[in-house]
Design an enzyme around this catalytic site. Structure first.
Site, PDB file in Angstrom:
ATOM      1  CG  ASN A 126      -8.865  -0.751  12.197  1.00  0.00           C
ATOM      2  OD1 ASN A 126      -8.000  -1.550  11.687  1.00  0.00           O
ATOM      3  ND2 ASN A 126      -9.313   0.241  11.293  1.00  0.00           N
ATOM      4  CG  HIS A 129      -5.998  -1.767   9.065  1.00  0.00           C
ATOM      5  ND1 HIS A 129      -5.792  -0.318   9.191  1.00  0.00           N
ATOM      6  CD2 HIS A 129      -4.595  -2.263   9.026  1.00  0.00           C
ATOM      7  CE1 HIS A 129      -4.614   0.016   9.626  1.00  0.00           C
ATOM      8  NE2 HIS A 129      -3.883  -1.142   9.494  1.00  0.00           N
ATOM      9  CG  ASP A 158      -0.138  -0.389   2.557  1.00  0.00           C
ATOM     10  OD1 ASP A 158       0.943  -0.461   2.495  1.00  0.00           O
ATOM     11  OD2 ASP A 158      -1.041  -0.777   3.338  1.00  0.00           O
TER      12      ASP A 158
HETATM   13  C1  F6R Z   1       1.098  -1.199   6.065  1.00  0.00           C
HETATM   14  C2  F6R Z   1       0.159  -2.084   6.424  1.00  0.00           C
HETATM   15  C3  F6R Z   1      -0.543  -2.162   7.644  1.00  0.00           C
HETATM   16  C4  F6R Z   1       0.214  -2.278   9.069  1.00  0.00           C
HETATM   17  C5  F6R Z   1      -0.377  -2.180  10.116  1.00  0.00           C
HETATM   18  C6  F6R Z   1       0.292  -2.364  11.471  1.00  0.00           C
HETATM   19  O1  F6R Z   1       1.692  -1.475   4.808  1.00  0.00           O
HETATM   20  O2  F6R Z   1       0.140  -3.151   5.878  1.00  0.00           O
HETATM   21  O3  F6R Z   1      -1.744  -3.073   7.761  1.00  0.00           O
HETATM   22  O4  F6R Z   1       0.918  -3.401   8.945  1.00  0.00           O
HETATM   23  O5  F6R Z   1      -1.329  -1.112  10.258  1.00  0.00           O
HETATM   24  O6  F6R Z   1       1.050  -1.320  11.645  1.00  0.00           O
HETATM   25  P1  F6R Z   1       2.173  -1.152  12.632  1.00  0.00           P
HETATM   26  O7  F6R Z   1       2.942  -2.229  12.657  1.00  0.00           O
HETATM   27  O8  F6R Z   1       2.683   0.051  12.817  1.00  0.00           O
HETATM   28  O9  F6R Z   1       1.492  -1.427  14.106  1.00  0.00           O
END
Ligand code: F6R
Length: 253
Positions: free
Chosen positions: A135, A137, A67
């Protein structure tokens, strides 16, 4: 689904690096899907360490990012391509042109998403690394995302923007929009490796693994995939009911 609970976040990074190393070493032209975010920093550092100390080569790898933020310059330090370049790609022997991502400066973002979706599908990702949002995602597929979604422009939730504010200087706000691979795009990878560390992920992890499969928890889609490893530290695993894991789970302490 294999669930591995490692001793701490450092061990999570080492276990993940071991899985990446095995994948990279076993394939002639590995297509590796990379995530970004705080959880990935230890993995990138460990891969760089293995490259320097043991000669682990990424020369044959093509790496594909999940992303990208919309609204940041290409060279903004928080643009995901910049992050992966700074923390990983520029320290290893990844070939020039072998780090692929979405171009958030493209004049037509919809067309850029279509281009990237085709590129990722044609590459056939062998191993896709994933983080998980608090959340639930995965990539930037926020709650409510249909499981047949493909690469597209999305609005980031208030919770995600709040969680990611820590990466941005105080006088900069987190972008409102992003481009992301869809859930169908992610599920098309041959193997998924989802990493989570910290108590802030415990609820999302439990709902993703043991809750019903539905779009209110995008990460629950990984239950539909036949080759998934979850790598957790103990705080991230604390919401899992070890006594009644969903069928086929393996919990290793
Ligand atoms: C970004 C991605 C997101 C992160 C997620 C966790 O490329 O894929 O889904 O993996 O937001 O982010 P952290 O590791 O910063 O808690």
């Amino acid at each position: 689904m294999r669930i591995v609970v490692a001793d701490d976040a450092d061990r999570v990074a080492q276990e993940a690096a071991g899985i990446v190393e095995r994948f990279v070493s076993a394939s002639e032209s590995p297509a590796l899907g990379l995530a970004t975010g705080g959880t990935m920093e230890g993995l990138f550092a460990e891969l760089v360490r293995r490259h320097r100390r043991r000669g682990l080569s990424f020369g044959a790898v093509d790496a594909y990012l999940l992303d990208e933020y919309v609204g940041l310059d290409r060279c903004d330090p928080n643009a995901y391509r910049s992050v992966v370049h700074r923390l990983f790609a520029c320290h290893v022997d990844l070939g020039i042109g072998s780090l692929h991502g979405l171009d958030a400066q493209a004049p037509d973002l919809g067309a850029e998403c279509t281009r990237y979706e085709r590129k990722v599908r044609a590459a056939s990702i062998g191993l896709q690394i994933l983080g998980i949002g608090s959340n639930g995602h995965i990539a930037f597929n926020e709650p409510g995302t249909p499981f047949d979604s493909v690469t597209r422009v999305v609005e980031l939730s208030r919770q995600t923007r709040g969680d990611n504010a820590r990466f941005f200087p105080a006088d900069h706000s987190v972008p409102v929009r992003a481009m992301t691979q869809g859930i169908a795009t992610i599920l098309a990878a041959s193997e998924l490796l989802l990493m989570a560390c910290g108590a802030g992920k415990a609820s999302a992890v439990a709902r993703a693994v043991e809750g019903p499969i539905n779009d209110s928890v995008p990460a629950s889609a990984v239950q539909l995939h036949s080759n998934v490893t979850l790598l957790l530290d103990p705080p991230a695993a604390q919401g899992l009911s070890a006594s009644s894991p969903v069928g086929g789970n393996q919990i290793l302490a």
